[in-house]
Design a protein around this motif. Structure first.
Motif, PDB file in Angstrom:
ATOM      1  N   ALA A 163       0.686  -1.327   0.043  1.00 17.15           N
ATOM      2  CA  ALA A 163       0.053   0.225  -0.081  1.00 17.15           C
ATOM      3  C   ALA A 163       1.101   1.144   0.159  1.00 17.15           C
ATOM      4  CB  ALA A 163      -0.909  -0.151   1.117  1.00 17.15           C
ATOM      5  N   LYS A 164       0.577   2.431  -0.597  1.00 18.17           N
ATOM      6  CA  LYS A 164       1.231   3.449  -0.587  1.00 18.17           C
ATOM      7  C   LYS A 164       1.077   4.167   0.443  1.00 18.17           C
ATOM      8  CE  LYS A 164       0.451   4.351  -5.868  1.00 18.17           C
ATOM      9  NZ  LYS A 164      -0.082   5.275  -6.621  1.00 18.17           N
ATOM     10  N   PRO A 165       2.121   4.947   1.141  1.00 16.65           N
ATOM     11  CA  PRO A 165       2.317   5.619   2.112  1.00 16.65           C
ATOM     12  C   PRO A 165       1.547   7.263   2.018  1.00 16.65           C
ATOM     13  CG  PRO A 165       4.427   5.616   1.280  1.00 16.65           C
ATOM     14  CD  PRO A 165       3.420   4.786   0.590  1.00 16.65           C
ATOM     15  N   ALA A 166       1.223   7.824   2.874  1.00 14.38           N
ATOM     16  CA  ALA A 166       0.567   9.180   2.857  1.00 14.38           C
ATOM     17  C   ALA A 166       1.725   9.965   3.455  1.00 14.38           C
ATOM     18  CB  ALA A 166      -0.572   9.236   3.719  1.00 14.38           C
ATOM     19  N   LEU A 167       1.685  11.463   3.221  1.00 16.71           N
ATOM     20  CA  LEU A 167       2.584  12.243   3.558  1.00 16.71           C
ATOM     21  C   LEU A 167       1.966  13.709   3.879  1.00 16.71           C
ATOM     22  CD1 LEU A 167       5.477  13.552   3.990  1.00 16.71           C
ATOM     23  CD2 LEU A 167       5.536  14.292   1.624  1.00 16.71           C
ATOM     24  N   MET A 168       2.053  14.354   4.871  1.00 17.56           N
ATOM     25  CA  MET A 168       1.684  15.559   5.260  1.00 17.56           C
ATOM     26  C   MET A 168       2.960  16.362   5.443  1.00 17.56           C
ATOM     27  SD  MET A 168      -0.666  17.498   8.390  1.00 17.56           S
ATOM     28  CE  MET A 168       1.023  18.094   9.138  1.00 17.56           C
ATOM     29  N   LEU A 169       3.145  17.583   4.815  1.00 14.35           N
ATOM     30  CA  LEU A 169       4.155  18.769   4.877  1.00 14.35           C
ATOM     31  C   LEU A 169       3.540  19.931   5.291  1.00 14.35           C
ATOM     32  CD1 LEU A 169       5.825  18.117   1.410  1.00 14.35           C
ATOM     33  CD2 LEU A 169       7.030  18.140   3.643  1.00 14.35           C
ATOM     34  N   SER A 170       4.249  20.670   5.961  1.00 11.63           N
ATOM     35  CA  SER A 170       3.715  21.894   6.645  1.00 11.63           C
ATOM     36  C   SER A 170       4.888  22.809   6.930  1.00 11.63           C
ATOM     37  CB  SER A 170       2.957  21.823   7.868  1.00 11.63           C
ATOM     38  OG  SER A 170       4.033  21.316   8.945  1.00 11.63           O
ATOM     39  N   ALA A 171       4.880  24.036   6.763  1.00  8.47           N
ATOM     40  CA  ALA A 171       5.720  25.197   7.074  1.00  8.47           C
ATOM     41  C   ALA A 171       4.902  26.256   7.711  1.00  8.47           C
ATOM     42  CB  ALA A 171       6.293  25.536   5.799  1.00  8.47           C
ATOM     43  N   GLY A 172       5.642  27.395   8.439  1.00  8.33           N
ATOM     44  CA  GLY A 172       5.063  28.408   9.099  1.00  8.33           C
ATOM     45  C   GLY A 172       5.106  29.449   8.038  1.00  8.33           C
ATOM     46  N   ALA A 214       5.912  19.581  -2.035  1.00 14.42           N
ATOM     47  CA  ALA A 214       4.488  18.963  -1.972  1.00 14.42           C
ATOM     48  C   ALA A 214       4.031  18.941  -3.376  1.00 14.42           C
ATOM     49  CB  ALA A 214       3.586  19.872  -1.137  1.00 14.42           C
ATOM     50  N   THR A 215       4.109  19.890  -4.317  1.00 16.57           N
ATOM     51  CA  THR A 215       3.618  19.931  -5.493  1.00 16.57           C
ATOM     52  C   THR A 215       4.220  18.694  -6.503  1.00 16.57           C
ATOM     53  OG1 THR A 215       3.377  22.474  -5.553  1.00 16.57           O
ATOM     54  CG2 THR A 215       3.564  21.348  -7.589  1.00 16.57           C
ATOM     55  N   LYS A 216       5.464  18.511  -6.285  1.00 15.60           N
ATOM     56  CA  LYS A 216       6.188  17.445  -7.135  1.00 15.60           C
ATOM     57  C   LYS A 216       5.477  16.036  -6.614  1.00 15.60           C
ATOM     58  CE  LYS A 216      10.787  15.827  -8.503  1.00 15.60           C
ATOM     59  NZ  LYS A 216      12.104  16.267  -8.497  1.00 15.60           N
ATOM     60  N   LEU A 217       5.467  16.006  -5.612  1.00 17.95           N
ATOM     61  CA  LEU A 217       5.007  14.296  -4.742  1.00 17.95           C
ATOM     62  C   LEU A 217       3.546  14.304  -5.417  1.00 17.95           C
ATOM     63  CD1 LEU A 217       6.804  14.250  -1.362  1.00 17.95           C
ATOM     64  CD2 LEU A 217       7.476  12.839  -3.739  1.00 17.95           C
ATOM     65  N   THR A 218       2.769  15.422  -5.274  1.00 11.76           N
ATOM     66  CA  THR A 218       1.402  15.301  -5.588  1.00 11.76           C
ATOM     67  C   THR A 218       1.274  14.913  -7.325  1.00 11.76           C
ATOM     68  OG1 THR A 218       0.626  16.798  -4.160  1.00 11.76           O
ATOM     69  CG2 THR A 218      -0.793  16.392  -5.837  1.00 11.76           C
ATOM     70  N   LEU A 236       2.377   8.804  -3.969  1.00 13.28           N
ATOM     71  CA  LEU A 236       2.014   8.674  -2.610  1.00 13.28           C
ATOM     72  C   LEU A 236       0.187   8.494  -2.620  1.00 13.28           C
ATOM     73  CD1 LEU A 236       4.101  11.035  -0.699  1.00 13.28           C
ATOM     74  CD2 LEU A 236       4.297   8.664  -0.801  1.00 13.28           C
ATOM     75  N   ALA A 237      -0.265   7.776  -1.589  1.00 16.27           N
ATOM     76  CA  ALA A 237      -1.758   7.644  -1.562  1.00 16.27           C
ATOM     77  C   ALA A 237      -2.439   8.916  -1.090  1.00 16.27           C
ATOM     78  CB  ALA A 237      -2.164   6.695  -0.238  1.00 16.27           C
ATOM     79  N   ARG A 238      -1.844   9.764  -0.500  1.00 16.78           N
ATOM     80  CA  ARG A 238      -2.470  11.281  -0.234  1.00 16.78           C
ATOM     81  C   ARG A 238      -1.172  12.238   0.163  1.00 16.78           C
ATOM     82  NH1 ARG A 238      -5.693  12.520   4.982  1.00 16.78           N
ATOM     83  NH2 ARG A 238      -4.686  10.549   5.787  1.00 16.78           N
ATOM     84  N   VAL A 239      -1.331  13.352  -0.203  1.00 19.53           N
ATOM     85  CA  VAL A 239      -0.167  14.334   0.157  1.00 19.53           C
ATOM     86  C   VAL A 239      -1.099  15.719   0.544  1.00 19.53           C
ATOM     87  CG1 VAL A 239       1.726  15.824  -0.763  1.00 19.53           C
ATOM     88  CG2 VAL A 239       1.371  13.588  -1.596  1.00 19.53           C
ATOM     89  N   GLU A 240      -0.798  16.228   1.527  1.00 18.46           N
ATOM     90  CA  GLU A 240      -1.260  17.217   1.833  1.00 18.46           C
ATOM     91  C   GLU A 240      -0.312  18.359   2.342  1.00 18.46           C
ATOM     92  OE1 GLU A 240      -4.126  17.435   5.183  1.00 18.46           O
ATOM     93  OE2 GLU A 240      -5.568  15.980   4.030  1.00 18.46           O
TER      94      GLU A 240
END
Length: 308
Positions: free
Chosen positions: A228-237, A269-273, A278-282
């Motif tokens: 199964a594909k993993p999921a990724l959440m990226l964030s920055a201030g 995030a844009t590139k991985l989307t 991945l199953a999900r990128v936020e």
């Protein structure tokens, strides 16, 4: 001319003065006693121990919070958090809050595992050694040990935590901020099956001439081999983005501009989307947060991303 009588006013002053003297004498003894009996604060459901790693040769302080709610049929989900000295208290509270509302929301609270250091410092210990990937240009001595650190988590820590409660091997997450976010991306790119959810907050993508981005080569193939594909959440201030600010020191401004904390996270995030690997990128740009404060809303968003 009528005589002005100051007696009531003077009486009030004397009364207030006497009251102040009485109060100072009255409370001096209890205040002295109040300094006694204090103990270190403890967290509900929290436990900790120090362990020595054969993989890294280092000692770690491990914090664990196990939900009071019964384990699901498949076991509890688990969230491993880097910089555990700093991140564990908040994440443990979020997990307890999730557990208290699970009957209403249907969400399962995770076990929280904070990986910290015996130094007791919020961001001390060997994080520069453990969280940075190898192969970076001009890597300082004593850094670049992320692979050994991930070996410790996989081979030593996970089996230890599994003895404490029934766990779901298919619902495990890794959270990291700053250098910890860099380590989280390194784990995703090189060992995508190690966790199912990766939460990278304000990752230091700039480290080692952006060596982390070279690890994208072959990433799609590594993911394709997983069940199964993993999921990724990226964030920055939001305030991590470079802006010219009046009399800001030139050296500091140059560093901020070169590191592109927000731009690098957005680009990744844009590139991985677009790759569909991945199953999900936020990606979350956290309003009015700087590099230090962004960690806290990132943990809240990450918990929501994982259990929601």
């Amino acid at each position: 001319m009528p005589r002005l009588d100051h007696t009531p006013q003077m009486s009030r002053r004397r009364l207030l003065g006497a009251s102040a003297l009485a109060a100072s004498g009255m409370f001096s003894l209890p205040l002295a006693r109040a300094a006694e009996g204090w103990q270190p604060a403890t967290l509900p459901q929290g436990q900790q121990r120090d362990i020595d790693s054969a993989s890294t040769g280092q000692r770690y302080r491990i914090y664990v919070n196990i939900p009071s709610t019964p384990a699901p049929a498949g076991g509890h989900p688990v969230l491993y958090a880097l910089d555990g000295n700093a991140t564990f208290p908040a994440l443990a509270l979020m997990a307890r809050s999730t557990a208290s509302r699970s009957a209403t929301t249907g969400r399962t609270a995770p076990v929280i595992v904070g990986i910290g250091y015996p130094s007791g410092q919020d961001f001390g210990g060997g994080r520069a050694r453990d969280y940075t990937p190898p192969g970076g240009k001009d890597t300082p001595a004593g850094e670049g040990g992320a692979d050994r650190f991930l070996d410790f988590i996989e081979r030593e820590l996970k089996p230890l935590v599994a003895t404490l409660a029934p766990l779901d091997p298919a619902r495990q997450a890794l959270f990291g901020h700053s250098y910890g976010g860099l380590c989280t991306l390194h784990a995703l790119f090189t060992r995508p099956g190690m966790f199912q959810t990766y939460l990278a907050a304000s990752p230091s993508i700039w480290y080692g001439e952006r060596v982390i981005l070279t690890e994208l080569e072959g990433f799609a193939k590594r993911v394709a081999a997983l069940p199964a594909k993993p999921a990724l959440m990226l964030s920055a201030g939001e305030l991590e983005a470079f802006r010219a600010r009046g009399a800001a020191p030139k050296a500091r401004a140059a560093i901020a501009a070169e590191r592109r904390m927000v731009g690098e996270a957005e680009d990744l995030a844009t590139k991985l989307t677009a790759s569909g690997s991945l199953a999900r990128v936020e990606y979350h740009l956290l309003a009015k947060e700087n590099h230090g404060t962004a960690m806290f809303p990132a943990m809240a968003r990450g918990m929501e991303f994982f259990v929601g």
